[in-house]
Design an enzyme around this catalytic site. Structure first.
Site, PDB file in Angstrom:
ATOM      1  N   GLU A  24      54.093  36.564  41.195  1.00  0.00           N
ATOM      2  CA  GLU A  24      53.069  37.264  41.968  1.00  0.00           C
ATOM      3  C   GLU A  24      52.793  36.644  43.336  1.00  0.00           C
ATOM      4  O   GLU A  24      51.667  36.230  43.631  1.00  0.00           O
ATOM      5  CB  GLU A  24      51.754  37.344  41.174  1.00  0.00           C
ATOM      6  CG  GLU A  24      51.882  38.128  39.887  1.00  0.00           C
ATOM      7  CD  GLU A  24      50.542  38.350  39.185  1.00  0.00           C
ATOM      8  OE1 GLU A  24      49.515  37.836  39.666  1.00  0.00           O
ATOM      9  OE2 GLU A  24      50.520  39.046  38.166  1.00  0.00           O
ATOM     10  N   GLU A  61      54.467  40.468  32.445  1.00  0.00           N
ATOM     11  CA  GLU A  61      53.087  40.239  32.006  1.00  0.00           C
ATOM     12  C   GLU A  61      52.399  41.575  31.800  1.00  0.00           C
ATOM     13  O   GLU A  61      52.555  42.485  32.612  1.00  0.00           O
ATOM     14  CB  GLU A  61      52.233  39.500  33.058  1.00  0.00           C
ATOM     15  CG  GLU A  61      52.412  38.028  33.143  1.00  0.00           C
ATOM     16  CD  GLU A  61      51.475  37.381  34.181  1.00  0.00           C
ATOM     17  OE1 GLU A  61      50.362  37.889  34.413  1.00  0.00           O
ATOM     18  OE2 GLU A  61      51.895  36.366  34.760  1.00  0.00           O
TER      19      GLU A  61
HETATM   20  C1  PNW Z   1      48.060  37.310  36.806  1.00  0.00           C
HETATM   21  N1  PNW Z   1      44.020  40.511  40.806  1.00  0.00           N
HETATM   22  O1  PNW Z   1      47.060  37.069  37.743  1.00  0.00           O
HETATM   23  C2  PNW Z   1      48.739  35.954  36.679  1.00  0.00           C
HETATM   24  O2  PNW Z   1      50.131  35.954  36.820  1.00  0.00           O
HETATM   25  C3  PNW Z   1      48.318  35.180  35.484  1.00  0.00           C
HETATM   26  O3  PNW Z   1      48.470  33.803  35.756  1.00  0.00           O
HETATM   27  C4  PNW Z   1      46.902  35.559  35.095  1.00  0.00           C
HETATM   28  O4  PNW Z   1      46.381  34.737  34.097  1.00  0.00           O
HETATM   29  C5  PNW Z   1      46.949  37.007  34.663  1.00  0.00           C
HETATM   30  O5  PNW Z   1      47.490  37.842  35.674  1.00  0.00           O
HETATM   31  C6  PNW Z   1      45.609  37.573  34.247  1.00  0.00           C
HETATM   32  O6  PNW Z   1      44.728  37.602  35.336  1.00  0.00           O
HETATM   33  C7  PNW Z   1      46.337  38.008  38.442  1.00  0.00           C
HETATM   34  O7  PNW Z   1      42.989  40.066  41.316  1.00  0.00           O
HETATM   35  C8  PNW Z   1      45.168  37.549  39.051  1.00  0.00           C
HETATM   36  O8  PNW Z   1      44.377  41.680  41.005  1.00  0.00           O
HETATM   37  C9  PNW Z   1      44.427  38.364  39.828  1.00  0.00           C
HETATM   38  C10 PNW Z   1      44.811  39.683  40.012  1.00  0.00           C
HETATM   39  C11 PNW Z   1      45.965  40.158  39.415  1.00  0.00           C
HETATM   40  C12 PNW Z   1      46.721  39.312  38.626  1.00  0.00           C
END
Ligand code: PNW
Length: 458
Positions: free
Chosen positions: A171, A351
């Site tokens: 990401e 994921e």
């Molecule tokens: C992902 N947003 O994070 C990450 O790859 C993981 O490490 C994390 O634990 C998981 O999703 C759950 O959150 C994100 O703000 C964090 O849109 C923030 C966002 C999206 C994905």
């Protein structure tokens, strides 16, 4: 509420891979053990800016408890496990002297996975940048391309005899937008040019690492992992904001990496940064697109904002998770189809999962039927996308364990396994048994049904 039954999976390939995912900083703990250096997330934790003053110092203590965690994966029946290497554990200063005890940890983990019949999928970067490199400007410094290639070479040479599946970045849009763009994380609000530099250097680092891995690991299969979220306008007047959001959120990385060009709206800003040959350096052949998906986002036009968009209201009536993330499986189907159409790569869902506030009941059981219902709906949507032509090869649930959920600390739980942090006791939730049953059925059924299914014309 009672647990719903099995999802639809008939359109998935017989060799479809079912897995689970984690990341180094979110589970390992042991941040000051065996010579590990600090990462930017240690710095944040020590500043006390995370709710509950949470830090990653202990997390799931996976660094010491990995044998138990591998045993849990074996019980779950996953064919593959996606994890990340902590850069500051193997190179405490980010470059220079490697740290043998840190390297040896991943030897033990990888050997344990292979002995359990689980394929290791190694991600080079899941956000834990060595603090020493952040002090030099981190991803805003073009030298980061060299730092990252040297780190990739170390990992390739050490583990490439046993690991064949590598992802470069997890990401990139999220960590650069939140780290350099919105002014969260480690620094105060920075000029938008710094974000643009970070985007370009991460893209160059991806391309350089692909070349390094390809040259050093025979028979490897490479990809990069992107959080794809449909950017939906809150109202018809917000279409421009949605285009800007989609550009930064969904296209700033995949377009140059897989198509060899920056998205139109970013073109002028990137032209000012690029050197001759950069797009060729970024656009290196990869084997798959890693897609992370949780929800769509709703945005509005905001021409005063540095990104020309802001977060907007969603239409009323959409169900949400306890973290207030909208539950809309059709957004997952749309994302899978969109990525297939735009990039033409096989897709692994690297994921997908449900963040809640799980608690054990009076018997000690964790009955997370809300998570099961979520997973069922999203896996149905994935099956629909496959039936409509998306070339989906596998699915990794986020996450194996409850873990350190970044800016939410330990309050948000995504695991199929409940962690009681004070005791580190692991309790498989109801969703663990549900996913285990799904994998069992899917693997048995793969041998009994013809593929592709008759309704799918290719
Ligand atoms: C992902 N947003 O994070 C990450 O790859 C993981 O490490 C994390 O634990 C998981 O999703 C759950 O959150 C994100 O703000 C964090 O849109 C923030 C966002 C999206 C994905």
């Amino acid at each position: 509420p009672t647990a719903p039954g099995a999802p639809r999976i008939a359109a998935l390939r017989p060799e479809f891979i079912w897995g689970a995912a984690t990341s180094s900083f979110q589970i390992e703990g042991a941040t000051r053990v065996d010579g590990r250096g600090p990462s930017v997330w240690d710095t944040d934790g020590r500043r006390g800016v995370i709710p509950g003053k949470d830090t990653g110092d202990v997390a799931c203590d996976h660094y010491h408890r990995y044998p138990e965690d591998i045993a849990l994966m074996q019980k779950l029946g996953v064919q593959a496990y996606r994890f990340s290497v902590a850069w500051p554990r193997v190179l405490p200063q980010g470059r220079g002297q490697a740290n043998e005890p840190g390297l040896a940890f991943y030897d033990r983990l990888i050997d344990g996975l292979l002995a359990a019949g689980i394929e290791p999928w190694l991600c080079l970067y899941h956000w834990d940048l060595p603090q020493a490199l952040d002090d030099l400007g981190g991803w805003t410094n073009r030298d980061s391309v060299g730092w990252f290639s040297d780190y990739a070479a170390l990992v390739a040479d050490r583990y490439g005899d046993r690991v064949k599946r590598f992802a470069t970045f997890n990401e990139p849009a999220i960590f650069t937008l939140f780290g350099y763009g919105f002014g969260r994380g480690n620094r105060d609000e920075t000029p938008i040019e710094e974000l643009h530099h970070a985007i370009h250097h991460v893209n160059l680092s991806h391309g350089a690492a692909v070349d390094v891995l390809r040259a050093r690991v025979g028979g490897c299969s490479l990809g990069s992992i992107h959080n794809v979220q449909p950017c939906r306008p809150s109202s018809p007047a917000d279409a421009d904001g949605a285009r800007w959001a989609d550009t930064y959120w969904n296209r700033a990385y995949p377009d140059p990496q897989f198509l060899g060009r920056y998205p139109e709206l970013l073109g002028p800003a990137m032209e000012a940064i690029m050197r001759p040959g950069d797009l060729e350096r970024i656009h290196r052949p990869v084997d798959w697109f890693g897609l992370n998906h949780y929800s769509p986002i709703y945005v509005r036009t905001d021409n005063a904002a540095r990104f020309r968009f802001g977060f907007g209201d969603r239409p009323p009536g959409i169900p949400v998770t306890p973290m207030d993330w909208p539950i809309e499986p059709d957004g997952f189907r749309d994302s899978l189809l969109r990525v297939t159409k735009d990039y033409g790569l096989p897709v692994y869902v690297t994921e997908n999962g449900f963040g809640g506030h799980d608690k054990p009941d009076i018997t000690g059981a964790v009955i997370d039927n809300d998570r099961i219902a979520f997973l069922k709906g999203y896996i149905n949507a994935m099956n629909d996308a496959a039936a409509e032509g998306a070339d989906i090869r596998g699915y990794f649930v986020w996450s194996l364990l409850d873990n350190f959920e970044w800016d939410s600390g330990y309050a948000a739980r995504f695991g199929l396994v409940y962690i009681d942090y004070p005791t580190q006791k692991r309790t498989p939730k109801a969703s663990f048994d549900w996913y285990k049953g799904l994998i069992k059925v899917a693997r048995a059924q793969a041998w009994h049904f013809p593929w592709p299914p008759a309704h799918r014309a290719r």
